[in-house]
Enzyme design. Structure first.
Site, PDB file in Angstrom:
ATOM      1  N   LEU A  56     -39.023  71.770  46.377  1.00  0.00           N
ATOM      2  CA  LEU A  56     -38.452  73.110  46.459  1.00  0.00           C
ATOM      3  C   LEU A  56     -37.086  73.019  47.142  1.00  0.00           C
ATOM      4  CD1 LEU A  56     -41.442  75.405  47.479  1.00  0.00           C
ATOM      5  CD2 LEU A  56     -40.193  75.406  45.329  1.00  0.00           C
TER       6      LEU A  56
ATOM      7  N   ASN B 160     -40.794  70.011  50.193  1.00  0.00           N
ATOM      8  CA  ASN B 160     -41.713  70.932  49.527  1.00  0.00           C
ATOM      9  C   ASN B 160     -41.757  72.320  50.148  1.00  0.00           C
ATOM     10  OD1 ASN B 160     -43.391  67.977  49.675  1.00  0.00           O
ATOM     11  ND2 ASN B 160     -42.730  68.748  47.694  1.00  0.00           N
TER      12      ASN B 160
ATOM     13  N   VAL C 293     -43.944  77.619  50.313  1.00  0.00           N
ATOM     14  CA  VAL C 293     -44.496  76.269  50.342  1.00  0.00           C
ATOM     15  C   VAL C 293     -44.970  75.872  48.953  1.00  0.00           C
ATOM     16  CG1 VAL C 293     -46.363  74.864  51.317  1.00  0.00           C
ATOM     17  CG2 VAL C 293     -45.250  76.596  52.722  1.00  0.00           C
ATOM     18  N   CYS C 294     -44.638  74.649  48.541  1.00  0.00           N
ATOM     19  CA  CYS C 294     -45.144  74.093  47.291  1.00  0.00           C
ATOM     20  C   CYS C 294     -46.299  73.155  47.645  1.00  0.00           C
ATOM     21  CB  CYS C 294     -44.042  73.336  46.555  1.00  0.00           C
ATOM     22  SG  CYS C 294     -44.588  72.652  44.982  1.00  0.00           S
ATOM     23  N   LEU C 295     -47.502  73.663  47.523  1.00  0.00           N
ATOM     24  CA  LEU C 295     -48.679  72.896  47.898  1.00  0.00           C
ATOM     25  C   LEU C 295     -49.798  73.239  46.918  1.00  0.00           C
ATOM     26  CD1 LEU C 295     -49.785  70.955  50.072  1.00  0.00           C
ATOM     27  CD2 LEU C 295     -50.412  72.950  51.415  1.00  0.00           C
TER      28      LEU C 295
END
Length: 167
Positions: free
Chosen positions: A104, A60, A68-70
């Site tokens: 990601l 991620n 960051v994919c959060l």
């Protein structure tokens, strides 16, 4: 944030680096990452921008940009959260519980789903190569000194060319 090393960028209060330690009980343990934080003008009503400066192997986190994919930072941010939540809860949970179904870094996600032991080994290799505590912060400094050196070399080579003109 007094438990964290924080370094301001450009003398402002809206951009800074925070040194973040990988959580124990994870393959990231022992690694230290420099996290770039940018606070928007509407903070805390709008979420901060968070990105890893040094490389990390994680489904991620985009390996090239460090973004960051959060969800809690990107979509479900609340003004009740603060930066302590980001560094003590959200980022540790991201590292402890990666979500390979929303990657990601597709390679890391595929490896994690296919061979968890090989994935964890790759994480540890990245920690050793890119996240040593003594190296944190050197990447940004090296870039600026490299740029200065190449500018100096360019300037001196111009002078050399100018000095060799035909009479």
């Amino acid at each position: 944030m007094s438990d964290y090393k924080v370094e301001m960028i450009n003398d402002g209060m809206q951009e800074f680096y925070v040194d973040f330690h990988g959580p124990s009980d994870s393959p990231y343990h022992g690694g230290v990452w420099r996290i770039r934080v940018e606070l928007p003008d509407a903070y805390p009503y709008k979420s901060p921008s968070i990105g890893f400066v040094n490389k990390i192997y994680h489904p991620n986190v985009d390996e090239m940009s460090g973004s960051v994919c959060l969800d809690v930072i990107n979509q479900t941010w609340s003004p009740m959260f603060d930066l302590v939540n980001v560094f003590e809860v959200f980022l540790p949970q991201l590292l402890l519980y990666p979500n390979p179904s929303d990657p990601l870094n597709g390679e890391a996600a595929a490896l994690m789903m296919r061979d968890k032991a090989a994935y964890e080994q790759r994480v540890k290799e990245y920690c050793e190569k890119y996240a040593k505590p003594e190296d944190v912060g050197n990447a940004a400094e090296e870039k600026s000194s490299d740029e200065e050196a190449s500018e100096d070399e360019y300037a001196s080579s111009d002078e050399g060319v100018a000095g060799h003109a035909d009479p």
